[in-house]
Design a protein around this motif. Sequence first.
Motif, PDB file in Angstrom:
ATOM      1  N   ASN A 106      10.657  -3.913  -8.461  1.00 30.19           N
ATOM      2  CA  ASN A 106      10.071  -3.130  -7.368  1.00 30.19           C
ATOM      3  C   ASN A 106       8.712  -2.547  -7.756  1.00 30.19           C
ATOM      4  OD1 ASN A 106      11.879  -2.894  -4.875  1.00 30.19           O
ATOM      5  ND2 ASN A 106      13.355  -2.603  -6.532  1.00 30.19           N
ATOM      6  N   LEU A 107       8.558  -2.133  -9.006  1.00 26.21           N
ATOM      7  CA  LEU A 107       7.242  -1.680  -9.460  1.00 26.21           C
ATOM      8  C   LEU A 107       6.240  -2.832  -9.463  1.00 26.21           C
ATOM      9  CD1 LEU A 107       8.219   0.696 -12.414  1.00 26.21           C
ATOM     10  CD2 LEU A 107       7.319   1.349 -10.168  1.00 26.21           C
ATOM     11  N   PHE A 108       6.706  -4.011  -9.802  1.00 25.51           N
ATOM     12  CA  PHE A 108       5.869  -5.213  -9.775  1.00 25.51           C
ATOM     13  C   PHE A 108       5.377  -5.494  -8.351  1.00 25.51           C
ATOM     14  CE2 PHE A 108       6.142 -10.016  -9.444  1.00 25.51           C
ATOM     15  CZ  PHE A 108       4.915 -10.271 -10.035  1.00 25.51           C
ATOM     16  N   ILE A 109       6.272  -5.379  -7.392  1.00 29.07           N
ATOM     17  CA  ILE A 109       5.893  -5.577  -5.988  1.00 29.07           C
ATOM     18  C   ILE A 109       4.880  -4.520  -5.555  1.00 29.07           C
ATOM     19  CG2 ILE A 109       6.762  -5.539  -3.612  1.00 29.07           C
ATOM     20  CD1 ILE A 109       9.452  -6.605  -4.818  1.00 29.07           C
ATOM     21  N   PHE A 110       5.122  -3.277  -5.946  1.00 26.00           N
ATOM     22  CA  PHE A 110       4.184  -2.198  -5.619  1.00 26.00           C
ATOM     23  C   PHE A 110       2.794  -2.491  -6.180  1.00 26.00           C
ATOM     24  CE2 PHE A 110       2.082   1.574  -7.412  1.00 26.00           C
ATOM     25  CZ  PHE A 110       1.727   2.224  -6.235  1.00 26.00           C
ATOM     26  N   ALA A 111       2.731  -2.931  -7.433  1.00 25.56           N
ATOM     27  CA  ALA A 111       1.435  -3.194  -8.066  1.00 25.56           C
ATOM     28  C   ALA A 111       0.689  -4.319  -7.353  1.00 25.56           C
ATOM     29  CB  ALA A 111       1.636  -3.533  -9.542  1.00 25.56           C
ATOM     30  N   MET A 112       1.400  -5.354  -6.935  1.00 27.34           N
ATOM     31  CA  MET A 112       0.741  -6.445  -6.208  1.00 27.34           C
ATOM     32  C   MET A 112       0.204  -5.966  -4.866  1.00 27.34           C
ATOM     33  SD  MET A 112       2.879  -9.957  -6.930  1.00 27.34           S
ATOM     34  CE  MET A 112       4.460  -9.366  -6.316  1.00 27.34           C
ATOM     35  N   LEU A 113       0.994  -5.181  -4.150  1.00 33.02           N
ATOM     36  CA  LEU A 113       0.536  -4.660  -2.859  1.00 33.02           C
ATOM     37  C   LEU A 113      -0.660  -3.728  -3.037  1.00 33.02           C
ATOM     38  CD1 LEU A 113       3.983  -3.938  -1.156  1.00 33.02           C
ATOM     39  CD2 LEU A 113       2.326  -5.683  -0.472  1.00 33.02           C
ATOM     40  N   LEU A 114      -0.635  -2.926  -4.091  1.00 31.00           N
ATOM     41  CA  LEU A 114      -1.757  -2.025  -4.349  1.00 31.00           C
ATOM     42  C   LEU A 114      -3.019  -2.812  -4.689  1.00 31.00           C
ATOM     43  CD1 LEU A 114      -2.851   0.845  -4.735  1.00 31.00           C
ATOM     44  CD2 LEU A 114      -2.048   0.744  -7.111  1.00 31.00           C
ATOM     45  N   ALA A 115      -2.875  -3.888  -5.446  1.00 34.91           N
ATOM     46  CA  ALA A 115      -4.042  -4.681  -5.847  1.00 34.91           C
ATOM     47  C   ALA A 115      -4.787  -5.241  -4.640  1.00 34.91           C
ATOM     48  CB  ALA A 115      -3.612  -5.815  -6.778  1.00 34.91           C
ATOM     49  N   VAL A 116      -4.046  -5.705  -3.641  1.00 38.45           N
ATOM     50  CA  VAL A 116      -4.714  -6.330  -2.492  1.00 38.45           C
ATOM     51  C   VAL A 116      -5.105  -5.324  -1.416  1.00 38.45           C
ATOM     52  CG1 VAL A 116      -3.582  -8.540  -2.893  1.00 38.45           C
ATOM     53  CG2 VAL A 116      -2.530  -6.903  -1.330  1.00 38.45           C
ATOM     54  N   SER A 117      -4.585  -4.111  -1.496  1.00 37.85           N
ATOM     55  CA  SER A 117      -4.975  -3.091  -0.516  1.00 37.85           C
ATOM     56  C   SER A 117      -6.031  -2.141  -1.067  1.00 37.85           C
ATOM     57  CB  SER A 117      -3.753  -2.290  -0.050  1.00 37.85           C
ATOM     58  OG  SER A 117      -3.114  -1.655  -1.136  1.00 37.85           O
ATOM     59  N   ALA A 118      -6.341  -2.249  -2.353  1.00 33.14           N
ATOM     60  CA  ALA A 118      -7.332  -1.359  -2.963  1.00 33.14           C
ATOM     61  C   ALA A 118      -8.733  -1.720  -2.486  1.00 33.14           C
ATOM     62  CB  ALA A 118      -7.247  -1.436  -4.482  1.00 33.14           C
ATOM     63  N   ASN A 119      -9.459  -0.716  -2.086  1.00 34.88           N
ATOM     64  CA  ASN A 119     -10.859  -0.895  -1.691  1.00 34.88           C
ATOM     65  C   ASN A 119     -11.789  -0.625  -2.860  1.00 34.88           C
ATOM     66  OD1 ASN A 119     -12.941  -1.395   0.184  1.00 34.88           O
ATOM     67  ND2 ASN A 119     -13.205   0.784   0.597  1.00 34.88           N
ATOM     68  N   ASN A 120     -11.213  -0.226  -3.974  1.00 37.41           N
ATOM     69  CA  ASN A 120     -11.961   0.179  -5.153  1.00 37.41           C
ATOM     70  C   ASN A 120     -11.752  -0.846  -6.264  1.00 37.41           C
ATOM     71  OD1 ASN A 120     -12.053   1.654  -7.903  1.00 37.41           O
ATOM     72  ND2 ASN A 120     -13.106   3.080  -6.539  1.00 37.41           N
TER      73      ASN A 120
END
Length: 309
Positions: A110-124
């Motif tokens: 679940n942390l792995f899924i979170f990190a992937m979603l954060l990577a593609v939603s990050a504007n920074n």
Amino acid sequence: MNFALLLFPPLLAALLAYVVRPYRVAVGWTGAWLSLVSLGSALAFAASILAGSEAPTFGPSEMLRADSLSALLMACIAGVATLALFFSPGLGRESPYDAAQLRRYHVFVNLFIFAMLLAVSANNVGIMWIAVEATTIFSAMVIPLALTKASVEASWKYILISSVGITLAFAGTVLAYFDFVALSGRTENALNWPVLLSAAPHLHPEVMRLAFVFLLVGFGTKAGIAPMHTWLPDAHSEAPSPLSAMMSGVLLAVALYAIIRWKVVVDATLGPAFSNQLLLLMGLFSLLVAAFSLVLQRNYKRMLAYSSI
């Protein structure tokens, strides 16, 4: 609000799996059902973009942003993750893993899924880099779930090679950032994609050319582009099947997403010829390596890994 619905469910599922000891089947099912919330949010972003709405942003300094490319990746990640979680071990079906192993699996997947979603939603740019590195750490904790010699070796190989790659990507990011600072000074939101893109035509071509080489090799290592693909077969063959599916289906796409983002910036500085030639050369070489390697494989997970190159 949609960003919270996108990112919080996998975090909540990971926290629940960590807190509940020993592992309970209900924990796994809760995580699987929570993934539907992330999927719904990702589809809502995609529908909003298709309807012509302006790309939504969230957080201080517009830390998160969902444009057409990121919305597409969000939907893909959430969709594959949902399927993987519903077919994960520890949901009442017969499993070769004990309670401690299942708990570790559900925390880090679940942390792995979170990190992937954060990577593609990050504007920074910086947040994206951190999230991509986090995917390595979290997935590496699940690869040796059975703690065999082969799985531990595969995990360490994955960590070492991917970390070298992500370090090169960091070097490329720093080069591009300092070139931007030399041009525009330390402006607000300097690491945000729209700000970098607006300044890109005025950046120094020599610096950006070198930066893109670092970025391509760095993120290309994570994307499994030959010849930096050597971690892929071992990691895929030793990982639990749901994790292997996510690594093939969306993890490599996350790294390619980072390359595409930087390609747009570099093309605005140099024109498309330089990046196109590099990508074409490495892509053709990857196809050749994958094609000849697939012929020799008998393990279906290794075949899946080589088909992902």
